[in-house]
Design a protein around this motif. Structure first.
Motif, PDB file in Angstrom:
ATOM      1  N   MET A   1       0.849  -1.206   0.000  1.00  0.00           N
ATOM      2  CA  MET A   1       0.000   0.000   0.000  1.00  0.00           C
ATOM      3  C   MET A   1       0.878   1.247   0.000  1.00  0.00           C
ATOM      4  SD  MET A   1      -3.032   0.961   2.685  1.00  0.00           S
ATOM      5  CE  MET A   1      -4.049   2.398   2.460  1.00  0.00           C
ATOM      6  N   LEU A   2       0.495   2.213  -0.820  1.00  0.00           N
ATOM      7  CA  LEU A   2       1.274   3.445  -0.922  1.00  0.00           C
ATOM      8  C   LEU A   2       1.222   4.230   0.377  1.00  0.00           C
ATOM      9  CD1 LEU A   2       0.163   4.662  -4.470  1.00  0.00           C
ATOM     10  CD2 LEU A   2       2.415   3.778  -3.838  1.00  0.00           C
ATOM     11  N   PRO A   3       2.328   4.881   0.749  1.00  0.00           N
ATOM     12  CA  PRO A   3       2.301   5.722   1.951  1.00  0.00           C
ATOM     13  C   PRO A   3       1.406   6.935   1.726  1.00  0.00           C
ATOM     14  CG  PRO A   3       4.358   6.029   0.762  1.00  0.00           C
ATOM     15  CD  PRO A   3       3.659   4.875   0.108  1.00  0.00           C
ATOM     16  N   THR A   4       0.750   7.352   2.795  1.00  0.00           N
ATOM     17  CA  THR A   4      -0.118   8.526   2.719  1.00  0.00           C
ATOM     18  C   THR A   4       0.718   9.797   2.578  1.00  0.00           C
ATOM     19  OG1 THR A   4      -1.838   7.469   4.025  1.00  0.00           O
ATOM     20  CG2 THR A   4      -1.859   9.880   3.942  1.00  0.00           C
ATOM     21  N   ILE A   5       0.294  10.674   1.706  1.00  0.00           N
ATOM     22  CA  ILE A   5       0.930  11.990   1.555  1.00  0.00           C
ATOM     23  C   ILE A   5       0.042  13.007   2.268  1.00  0.00           C
ATOM     24  CG2 ILE A   5       1.737  13.758  -0.050  1.00  0.00           C
ATOM     25  CD1 ILE A   5       2.085  11.562  -2.136  1.00  0.00           C
ATOM     26  N   PRO A   6       0.457  13.489   3.433  1.00  0.00           N
ATOM     27  CA  PRO A   6      -0.383  14.431   4.177  1.00  0.00           C
ATOM     28  C   PRO A   6      -0.378  15.803   3.528  1.00  0.00           C
ATOM     29  CG  PRO A   6       1.728  14.219   5.264  1.00  0.00           C
ATOM     30  CD  PRO A   6       1.745  13.234   4.120  1.00  0.00           C
ATOM     31  N   PHE A   7      -1.316  16.631   3.926  1.00  0.00           N
ATOM     32  CA  PHE A   7      -1.323  18.016   3.444  1.00  0.00           C
ATOM     33  C   PHE A   7      -0.117  18.778   3.973  1.00  0.00           C
ATOM     34  CE2 PHE A   7      -2.420  22.442   4.547  1.00  0.00           C
ATOM     35  CZ  PHE A   7      -2.403  22.955   3.265  1.00  0.00           C
ATOM     36  N   ASN A   8       0.217  18.544   5.252  1.00  0.00           N
ATOM     37  CA  ASN A   8       1.313  19.267   5.889  1.00  0.00           C
ATOM     38  C   ASN A   8       2.090  18.320   6.788  1.00  0.00           C
ATOM     39  OD1 ASN A   8       2.698  21.851   6.766  1.00  0.00           O
ATOM     40  ND2 ASN A   8       1.905  21.159   8.737  1.00  0.00           N
ATOM     41  N   LYS A   9       3.379  18.587   6.918  1.00  0.00           N
ATOM     42  CA  LYS A   9       4.213  17.848   7.854  1.00  0.00           C
ATOM     43  C   LYS A   9       5.199  18.837   8.480  1.00  0.00           C
ATOM     44  CE  LYS A   9       7.503  14.009   8.172  1.00  0.00           C
ATOM     45  NZ  LYS A   9       8.293  13.011   7.406  1.00  0.00           N
ATOM     46  N   PRO A  10       5.131  19.072   9.785  1.00  0.00           N
ATOM     47  CA  PRO A  10       6.063  20.006  10.426  1.00  0.00           C
ATOM     48  C   PRO A  10       7.510  19.555  10.227  1.00  0.00           C
ATOM     49  CG  PRO A  10       4.250  19.459  11.907  1.00  0.00           C
ATOM     50  CD  PRO A  10       4.161  18.517  10.741  1.00  0.00           C
ATOM     51  N   TYR A  11       8.382  20.526   9.974  1.00  0.00           N
ATOM     52  CA  TYR A  11       9.778  20.225   9.663  1.00  0.00           C
ATOM     53  C   TYR A  11      10.693  20.631  10.811  1.00  0.00           C
ATOM     54  CZ  TYR A  11      14.388  20.738   7.507  1.00  0.00           C
ATOM     55  OH  TYR A  11      15.731  20.650   7.231  1.00  0.00           O
ATOM     56  N   LEU A  12      11.581  19.724  11.186  1.00  0.00           N
ATOM     57  CA  LEU A  12      12.627  20.014  12.166  1.00  0.00           C
ATOM     58  C   LEU A  12      13.915  20.315  11.415  1.00  0.00           C
ATOM     59  CD1 LEU A  12      12.072  17.245  14.876  1.00  0.00           C
ATOM     60  CD2 LEU A  12      11.682  19.691  15.143  1.00  0.00           C
ATOM     61  N   SER A  13      14.437  21.522  11.575  1.00  0.00           N
ATOM     62  CA  SER A  13      15.652  21.903  10.859  1.00  0.00           C
ATOM     63  C   SER A  13      16.896  21.284  11.473  1.00  0.00           C
ATOM     64  CB  SER A  13      15.793  23.429  10.850  1.00  0.00           C
ATOM     65  OG  SER A  13      15.988  23.925  12.165  1.00  0.00           O
ATOM     66  N   GLY A 305     -14.968  18.742  -4.981  1.00  0.00           N
ATOM     67  CA  GLY A 305     -15.262  17.598  -4.131  1.00  0.00           C
ATOM     68  C   GLY A 305     -14.822  16.291  -4.763  1.00  0.00           C
ATOM     69  N   ALA A 306     -15.059  16.177  -6.062  1.00  0.00           N
ATOM     70  CA  ALA A 306     -14.669  14.959  -6.771  1.00  0.00           C
ATOM     71  C   ALA A 306     -13.146  14.821  -6.825  1.00  0.00           C
ATOM     72  CB  ALA A 306     -15.246  14.968  -8.179  1.00  0.00           C
ATOM     73  N   LEU A 307     -12.432  15.943  -7.025  1.00  0.00           N
ATOM     74  CA  LEU A 307     -10.968  15.913  -7.064  1.00  0.00           C
ATOM     75  C   LEU A 307     -10.394  15.495  -5.708  1.00  0.00           C
ATOM     76  CD1 LEU A 307      -8.188  16.469  -8.303  1.00  0.00           C
ATOM     77  CD2 LEU A 307      -8.512  18.897  -7.721  1.00  0.00           C
ATOM     78  N   ILE A 308     -10.918  16.056  -4.646  1.00  0.00           N
ATOM     79  CA  ILE A 308     -10.437  15.703  -3.309  1.00  0.00           C
ATOM     80  C   ILE A 308     -10.686  14.218  -3.027  1.00  0.00           C
ATOM     81  CG2 ILE A 308     -10.851  16.052  -0.835  1.00  0.00           C
ATOM     82  CD1 ILE A 308     -11.276  19.024  -1.442  1.00  0.00           C
ATOM     83  N   ASP A 309     -11.881  13.743  -3.364  1.00  0.00           N
ATOM     84  CA  ASP A 309     -12.200  12.330  -3.141  1.00  0.00           C
ATOM     85  C   ASP A 309     -11.288  11.426  -3.965  1.00  0.00           C
ATOM     86  OD1 ASP A 309     -14.176  13.013  -1.376  1.00  0.00           O
ATOM     87  OD2 ASP A 309     -15.824  12.780  -2.810  1.00  0.00           O
ATOM     88  N   TYR A 310     -11.037  11.811  -5.206  1.00  0.00           N
ATOM     89  CA  TYR A 310     -10.181  11.004  -6.087  1.00  0.00           C
ATOM     90  C   TYR A 310      -8.766  10.905  -5.525  1.00  0.00           C
ATOM     91  CZ  TYR A 310      -7.755   9.459 -10.324  1.00  0.00           C
ATOM     92  OH  TYR A 310      -6.996   8.761 -11.219  1.00  0.00           O
ATOM     93  N   LEU A 311      -8.221  12.034  -5.070  1.00  0.00           N
ATOM     94  CA  LEU A 311      -6.862  12.026  -4.529  1.00  0.00           C
ATOM     95  C   LEU A 311      -6.788  11.245  -3.214  1.00  0.00           C
ATOM     96  CD1 LEU A 311      -5.734  15.683  -5.327  1.00  0.00           C
ATOM     97  CD2 LEU A 311      -5.089  13.580  -6.520  1.00  0.00           C
ATOM     98  N   LYS A 312      -7.827  11.357  -2.394  1.00  0.00           N
ATOM     99  CA  LYS A 312      -7.831  10.593  -1.148  1.00  0.00           C
ATOM    100  C   LYS A 312      -7.795   9.096  -1.416  1.00  0.00           C
ATOM    101  CE  LYS A 312      -9.976  13.920   2.003  1.00  0.00           C
ATOM    102  NZ  LYS A 312     -11.167  14.250   2.825  1.00  0.00           N
ATOM    103  N   GLN A 313      -8.410   8.654  -2.505  1.00  0.00           N
ATOM    104  CA  GLN A 313      -8.351   7.246  -2.877  1.00  0.00           C
ATOM    105  C   GLN A 313      -6.929   6.817  -3.249  1.00  0.00           C
ATOM    106  OE1 GLN A 313     -11.229   6.728  -6.025  1.00  0.00           O
ATOM    107  NE2 GLN A 313     -12.923   7.466  -4.740  1.00  0.00           N
ATOM    108  N   GLN A 314      -6.112   7.813  -3.620  1.00  0.00           N
ATOM    109  CA  GLN A 314      -4.700   7.564  -3.928  1.00  0.00           C
ATOM    110  C   GLN A 314      -3.791   7.805  -2.719  1.00  0.00           C
ATOM    111  OE1 GLN A 314      -4.622   6.504  -7.134  1.00  0.00           O
ATOM    112  NE2 GLN A 314      -6.794   7.081  -7.215  1.00  0.00           N
ATOM    113  N   GLN A 315      -4.400   7.936  -1.538  1.00  0.00           N
ATOM    114  CA  GLN A 315      -3.659   8.204  -0.300  1.00  0.00           C
ATOM    115  C   GLN A 315      -2.964   9.567  -0.335  1.00  0.00           C
ATOM    116  OE1 GLN A 315      -4.096   6.019   2.305  1.00  0.00           O
ATOM    117  NE2 GLN A 315      -5.497   5.093   0.826  1.00  0.00           N
TER     118      GLN A 315
END
Length: 378
Positions: A1-13, A305-315
């Motif tokens: 299963m493909l890893p989920t790509i979140p909207f945001n991920k906090p970065y530690l420099s 709405g359809a675009l968001i749903d489609y991308l969520k199906q792709q994780q």
């Protein structure tokens, strides 16, 4: 299963936790410690702010600005409808009436051409929001404000390291508010900053930030004791927050280079969608791109709405953004009934794509491929 790509991920420099430990070991982790002072000096000396004060959030910085303007019940403040609730709420808390302005067809920033028609004898301030870190037309806004004797407060929550005609956003008005929330380019978890460019506000801003006391003057040796001299609240952040922020500021150039590269790859990849009627971010000639956000403007609410749903199906986890505040449950009854067409359009059609420092080219390509595949089947 493909890893989920979140909207945001906090970065530690890198040095964040070490600096936090340094702050603790210094014996002072309350506000205005060593790291707070380092952050203040960076913004004032490197980015050209006249004076800055770290706050616990951008919301607090906006609330401080509203207090500094001495707003009275019934005073009017012009704010774009397409913004976060903190922008108008800061002024509502002082008793002000919010007059909502529309966005432009070009981008979600405030429609400067509409401002003159919104001004009455009760108007006291204009609050432009630099949406996605892209500058509003500040010369035009300031010209309107000067004609009518109004204050300007920049909501620069998303605008770190962004410029207007070569000038740092947040330096172009009386007051400006920044955010260091975990979704921003430079972060401290929660956190914010008030920039004070009009020296008339500088001393009182310190008092308001210190619960209405002249404590800052006391520690500088300007008074022999401090007491309650004005209204205020606890807007001062812990030096632990400042320690985290300082680690980020040390790596500002690297963070910005990476974010802008990600933004540019999106922009180039989606140029083919423009002839289909899908909107991309528009950066006026007077503005710069700080890589804060990449968004698409779909052709309809249903399509989004359809675009968001489609991308969520792709994780893949994109998100929409603000809801027009002139239609909000809290303020709709107090709005004057004007249609704010573009604000509603962005409410219905704008979608934000994942953008964070550790979004690798391979992960970003998955997002790009997902969006292009969706439109290929439309």
């Amino acid at each position: 299963m493909l890893p989920t790509i979140p909207f945001n991920k906090p970065y530690l420099s890198g040095p964040e936790t070490r600096y936090i430990e340094d702050a603790v070991r210094s014996g002072k982790i309350s506000g205005d410690g060593v790291f707070t002072k380092r952050c203040h000096q960076f913004f004032e000396q490197q980015l050209g702010f006249a004076k800055v004060l770290l706050t616990t959030s951008c919301t607090d910085a906006l609330e401080m600005a509203a207090i500094l303007l001495n707003l009275q019940p019934g005073d009017e403040v012009i704010v774009p409808s397409f913004t976060f609730v903190s922008t108008p709420n800061a002024f509502v808390l002082r008793g002000a009436k919010i007059v909502f302005a529309d966005s432009t067809a070009e981008n979600p920033n405030i429609d400067v051409a509409s401002l003159e028609g919104l001004i009455t004898d009760r108007t006291r301030a204009i609050v432009p929001v630099h949406y996605a870190g892209i500058a509003c037309d500040m010369d035009a806004i300031q010209a309107v404000a000067d004609r009518h004797g109004l204050a300007v407060v920049e909501d620069a929550a998303q605008a770190i390291d962004s410029y207007y005609k070569g000038k740092t956003l947040g330096t172009l008005s009386d007051l400006a508010a920044f955010s260091f929330h975990e979704t921003k380019n430079i972060i401290s978890g929660e956190g914010g900053m008030l920039a004070i460019n009009n020296p008339l506000y500088a001393q009182r801003a310190e008092i308001i930030r210190e619960k209405g006391t002249n404590r800052s003057s006391f520690f500088r040796g300007e008074v022999d004791k401090y007491g309650w001299v004005d209204i205020g609240s606890s807007f001062l952040p812990s030096d632990i927050i400042a320690a985290f922020l300082w680690a980020q500021l040390e790596h500002l150039e690297d963070i910005q280079t990476q974010r802008k590269a990600i933004w540019s790859r999106y922009y180039e990849a989606f140029a083919s969608l423009v002839p289909l009627g899908v909107g991309l971010p528009v950066i006026p000639a007077y503005a710069t791109n700080n890589g804060h956000m990449f968004y698409l403007v779909t052709r309809s609410l249903a399509e989004r709405g359809a675009l968001i749903d489609y991308l969520k199906q792709q994780q893949i986890l994109p998100v929409f953004h603000y809801l027009s505040l002139h239609k909000s449950l809290f303020y709709a009854a107090q709005h004057d009934g004007r249609e704010l067409t573009w604000s509603d359009h962005y409410t219905d059609c704008l979608v934000r794509l994942p953008l964070y420092y550790e979004l690798t080219p391979d992960l970003q390509q998955r997002v790009i491929d997902g969006v292009l595949a969706f439109y290929a089947q439309q």
